[in-house]
Write a protein that holds these residues in place. Structure first.
Motif, PDB file in Angstrom:
ATOM      1  N   UNK A 116      57.168   9.672  48.438  1.00 39.51           N
ATOM      2  CA  UNK A 116      58.594   9.395  48.391  1.00 39.51           C
ATOM      3  C   UNK A 116      58.907   7.922  48.590  1.00 39.51           C
ATOM      4  N   UNK A 117      57.932   7.165  49.055  1.00 39.71           N
ATOM      5  CA  UNK A 117      58.163   5.725  49.208  1.00 39.71           C
ATOM      6  C   UNK A 117      57.503   5.023  48.025  1.00 39.71           C
ATOM      7  N   UNK A 118      58.299   4.262  47.325  1.00 41.35           N
ATOM      8  CA  UNK A 118      57.840   3.714  46.043  1.00 41.35           C
ATOM      9  C   UNK A 118      56.580   2.883  46.193  1.00 41.35           C
ATOM     10  N   UNK A 119      56.585   1.958  47.150  1.00 36.24           N
ATOM     11  CA  UNK A 119      55.457   1.041  47.301  1.00 36.24           C
ATOM     12  C   UNK A 119      54.172   1.800  47.613  1.00 36.24           C
ATOM     13  N   UNK A 120      54.283   2.782  48.483  1.00 32.45           N
ATOM     14  CA  UNK A 120      53.099   3.568  48.852  1.00 32.45           C
ATOM     15  C   UNK A 120      52.586   4.329  47.626  1.00 32.45           C
ATOM     16  N   UNK A 121      53.512   4.979  46.928  1.00 29.31           N
ATOM     17  CA  UNK A 121      53.124   5.699  45.705  1.00 29.31           C
ATOM     18  C   UNK A 121      52.375   4.789  44.749  1.00 29.31           C
ATOM     19  N   UNK A 122      52.937   3.607  44.582  1.00 31.24           N
ATOM     20  CA  UNK A 122      52.355   2.656  43.639  1.00 31.24           C
ATOM     21  C   UNK A 122      50.932   2.315  44.057  1.00 31.24           C
TER      22      UNK A 122
END
Lengths: 636, 300
Positions: B243-249
């Motif tokens: 759900x956190x963009x940076x982590x997903x990336x």
């Protein structure tokens, strides 16, 4: 429709008949006859395009007032028929037939203009048969989509179309094999005629000259077995005309490849579409809806869709194998007709489904079918005119001998490139929009009807094969090399009079891809104005805007509606691509690299010449032999 | 704000694609007991090529146009791509069929360049490239279509994340196997590097290319490779969605790296097939993929 529209229709047909009588007298003066033929076709064309416009957009006030020239007097408007004594020749001109009229006559005008110059390269042949038969052919096709019976009127129109096109196909009669192919064409088209007419008479109590409306009524009284025979025979007859596998393979590649190119453009662009017209009219209009009638929509839908998917696969694969440009285009016509037939059939299946979602897909599928009819007429016409230009400039249509024409024929080359991209379905050109519609509706409806998803996947796979056909056509004709050694005469760009009609069609290829939603709404309009079809009411009452703009196409735009969305989707695609292209261009020029010319490097072979170059026969040879069982193989 | 994600997409892909290429080369070298080039070598290659002289043997516009067209098509695809499970501003404007056709456009550009270059070896390569496109495109298409059939929509993000909402079934597992089997062909690596075949037909379609034109084609190949790896991660491994963009990336980039490890191991331990052998292999994949789609219609 008002009396004026029918009057003008008859006037236009009379102009075409007049042209067939008058112009041949001038045929020794080739230039004059060419212009005269074009002028008369154009006059009839303007009248017909006006009718077409007025009927499609429902703007009856814009119909021309031809005064005493309008043949309204011949019409018996209470029955919408031409009265000959007590006999009535029923006619029907609604938005749906108006669409076909517009398409036929538009392509006819382009073809007539192109042939003025093109026919010059047949100095050994008299132009008399050409100018007699050209307008008759057009008139026959117009008749076929406006006369409303399956016996007398149908016969008149069909024979006029068939016999005149027979003489056009046979134009180069001094070559024995051409006459043979043309004869085969004639015999099979007569067989098709027989099938349809017999099919019509099997209807219980059918009389000579009954209108389709009456036939539909009588069909309700016909027994179950006979009903299957009626629809089966009519389907078979129109399948011959529309060139569905395996019937199309019997005549189309031979006939279309030997006719003069502007005629091939008409044969492939519009004539085979009259078969599609017949199929749609039969299975969506001539449907008995009384209690106890024996019409099984799902059954016939499955039959037609199966024919369609087999046709599109086999036709396109066979096209990939060809080395003669015009045969490649001809086989590819069979393939593209397959897409249309698939869409028609699957639409019929979907429309008879229980699920609302699948039903909606059925409506969109038929819109896709008509859209592809339009697109295919334009780009296949254009491709045949391009092939004609190659033939005119080089004298050959064998890809083994051609290559490298882009340098000497740059404009024709670019035009052929755009046409190839269109038919291969590359976004944002026109073929993409209609194939997208056809494939996506099949895939989505496939979530509930398994075989439709399989058909959709085959159609998608086949569009990659289509691409290979046209990569080959463009690559080996315009790029690559070969013409410099195999063509003895000097190759020049074709004259402006041949480029002009091609340029018009090219622009249409682009426009039809860029504003697809205009065409969707127009086609939806056509169906919602043409009374009597099985989905007339659904089309009238259904609000498409919600679905077309969002769910169905997978693009879900918020805060936009109607025309804004319709333009946004293709425009965004073009803009994204353009920006990406600019990035590429900037990257390429970022380091200030210079350029120098050098010879082709062949790893030790001295230089590139006729014996070391790559010929058509080698192209895709592994795939050709893998798919040998589809037929249409070319002997080495 | 949504537009920022497009920029991130482009930066991640343009920035990391050469790095992954470097990883492949390093791993391949290790497998073959070589030292191998440094991992940043592909960046150096591109920089060097951009400054070199272009040698033009073709003398027509198709030859110059093709590399830019190839590069532009893959960049367009990336712009629409919902990297890190986040649909960007452009994603809504296209659907999976558009993506498939845009990918095909890149292939067409390679073919146009090859045919325009007039070189016989390039044309042999073009012929093989086209056959490969015809035979493996259906697998790509069906991977996406399977999601579309389940979700009744062709939207890019909706189809790609279909597993999130309908879960892992036998059909997905089968499709995963098929996709992995086709992956080497998607990215043009052994045993399916038939159209380039350096040792046999000297890079096939690219034989006449040099300087910036060749740099663009090379970059195109790297981006395409990374796209197919990223697509695999996106469609088949959607579990680590925080759900956190940076982590997903970050997670997805690591996953892509793992896929590249797989690609290089398969690539370095297999010999190239002939085109006729490859066709038979692909046709089996197509049939299996069709089965997977069929199963998914029945909700298996």
């Amino acid at each position: 429709m008002s009396a004026d529209i029918y009057g003008n229709l008859l006037t236009a047909m009379a102009v075409l008949l007049l042209s067939a009588i008058v112009v041949p007298f001038f045929s020794d003066n080739r230039k004059l006859a060419g212009w005269l033929n074009f002028a008369l076709v154009a006059i009839a064309g303007i009248i017909l395009l006006n009718i077409s416009y007025a009927s499609i957009f429902g703007d009856e006030s814009s119909v021309f007032d031809l005064g005493f020239l309008s043949l309204t007097g011949m019409m018996d408007m209470s029955n919408i028929a031409i009265s000959i004594g007590s006999f009535k020749l029923f006619m029907l001109l609604d938005s749906f037939s108006a669409f076909f009229i517009g398409l036929i006559i538009f392509m006819a005008i382009m073809s007539a203009f192109y042939s003025m110059q093109y026919m010059e390269h047949y100095p050994d042949y008299s132009m008399k048969p050409f100018y007699v038969n050209f307008p008759l052919f057009i008139c026959g096709m117009i008749g076929l989509v406006t006369l409303d019976d399956l016996s007398v009127g149908f016969t008149i129109a069909w024979q006029m179309m068939t016999i005149s096109s027979y003489f056009l196909v046979k134009f180069e009669f001094k070559k024995a094999e051409n006459v043979k192919s043309a004869n085969k064409y004639l015999i099979l088209m007569e067989l098709a005629w027989l099938l349809v007419v017999v099919g019509g008479f099997l209807i219980k109590g059918a009389g000579l000259g009954d209108s389709v409306h009456e036939l539909t009524y009588k069909l309700g009284e016909t027994g179950p077995v006979m009903t299957y025979f009626v629809f089966g025979l009519i389907l078979l007859g129109f399948a011959f005309k529309a060139a569905i596998f395996p019937f199309g393979q019997m005549w189309l590649p031979d006939a279309h490849s030997i006719a003069p190119s502007p005629i091939s453009a008409l044969l492939s662009g519009v004539m085979i579409k009259t078969g599609i017209y017949g199929i749609i009219r039969t299975f969506f209009w001539m449907v008995p809806h009384t209690e106890g009638a024996h019409f099984n929509g799902t059954f016939w839908g499955v039959v037609i869709a199966t024919f369609g998917v087999v046709t599109l696969f086999i036709g396109t694969v066979q096209s990939m194998k060809q080395s003669d440009i015009k045969r490649l285009l001809a086989y590819s016509s069979i393939g593209q007709i397959g897409y249309i037939v698939l869409a028609v059939g699957s639409s019929l299946v979907m429309f008879h489904s229980e699920s609302e979602f699948v039903k909606l897909m059925g409506l969109i599928a038929i819109v896709g079918a008509i859209y592809h009819v339009l697109n295919h007429a334009i780009f296949k016409g254009l491709l045949f005119l391009s092939a004609g230009s190659v033939l005119y400039a080089t004298g050959t249509k064998d890809m083994n001998k051609l290559g490298g024409l882009l340098k000497v024929m740059p404009i024709s080359g670019i035009i052929a490139g755009i046409a190839s991209l269109s038919i291969a379905g590359v976004p944002p050109f026109s073929g993409f929009a209609s194939k997208w519609t056809i494939i996506s509706t099949n895939l989505l409806a496939g979530s509930e009807v398994l075989f439709l998803v399989v058909f959709g996947i085959i159609a998608l796979f086949t569009s990659a094969v289509t691409l290979s056909c046209y990569v080959k056509f463009f690559g080996l004709t315009y790029t690559a090399s070969g013409a410099e050694w195999n063509i003895k005469k000097e190759i020049k760009e074709v004259p402006g009079t041949m480029i002009a009609p091609k340029a018009v069609l090219t622009i249409l290829c682009i426009v039809q891809g860029l504003i697809p939603f205009f065409y969707y709404t127009t086609i939806i309009d056509i169906f919602s104005k043409s009374q009597g079809s099985i989905f007339y009411h659904t089309f009238r009452t259904f609000d498409f805007s919600k679905y077309l703009d969002t769910t169905a196409m997978g693009v879900s735009l918020t805060g936009m509606s109607g025309i804004a969305t319709s333009v946004a989707v293709p425009v965004v695609m073009v803009v994204v691509f353009a920006v990406a292209f600019l990035i590429a261009w900037a990257l390429k020029n970022s380091a200030g690299s210079t350029e120098r010319k050098a010879d082709t490097w062949l790893c030790g072979y001295q230089d590139l010449h006729n014996l070391t170059r790559y010929k058509e026969s080698n192209m895709f040879s592994a795939l050709k032999s893998f798919l040998w069982w589809t037929g249409g193989n070319v002997k080495k | 704000m949504e537009a920022v994600y497009i920029i991130v997409n482009l930066l991640v892909f343009l920035g990391l694609a050469p790095l992954f290429e470097g990883i492949i080369r390093k791993i391949t070298a290790k497998v073959q007991s070589r030292q191998g080039p440094p991992i940043y070598q592909p960046y150096m290659d591109i920089f060097k090529l951009l400054g070199k002289t272009t040698i033009n043997s073709a003398d027509n516009w198709g030859f110059k146009f093709a590399p830019m067209m190839a590069f532009a098509s893959i960049v367009s695809v990336i712009a629409f791509f919902p990297l890190a499970n986040k649909a960007n501003y452009l994603t809504q404007y296209a659907d999976i069929i558009t993506i498939i056709y845009l990918l095909t456009l890149g292939g067409i550009a390679v073919l146009l360049g090859a045919l325009s270059s007039k070189n016989t070896y390039a044309m042999i390569g073009a012929s093989r490239e086209m056959i490969t496109m015809i035979m493996v495109e259906p697998v790509l298409a069906m991977t996406l279509i399977m999601g579309a059939v389940k979700m009744k929509s062709l939207g890019i993000d909706i189809t790609m994340f279909s597993i999130n909402s309908v879960g892992y079934g036998w059909s997905v597992a089968l499709m995963l196997v098929v996709y992995l089997a086709a992956l080497q062909a998607f990215v043009g690596r052994p045993p399916f590097d038939i159209s380039e075949a350096e040792i046999e037909i000297l890079e096939g379609p690219f034989i006449e290319y040099s300087g910036p034109n060749y740099a663009l084609f090379k970059y195109y190949m790297m981006l395409k490779q990374m796209f197919y790896a990223a697509l695999f991660v996106m469609v088949f491994i959607p579990f680590l969605n925080t759900g956190i963009y940076i982590v997903n990336l970050a997670v997805q980039i690591v996953e892509i790296g793992v896929v590249f490890g797989f690609i290089s191991l398969i690539g370095s331990t297999n010999a190239r097939l002939r085109i006729d052998q490859a066709i038979k292999f692909y046709s089996v994949l197509i049939v299996l993929a069709l089965c997977a789609v069929g199963l998914s219609v029945y909700g298996i």
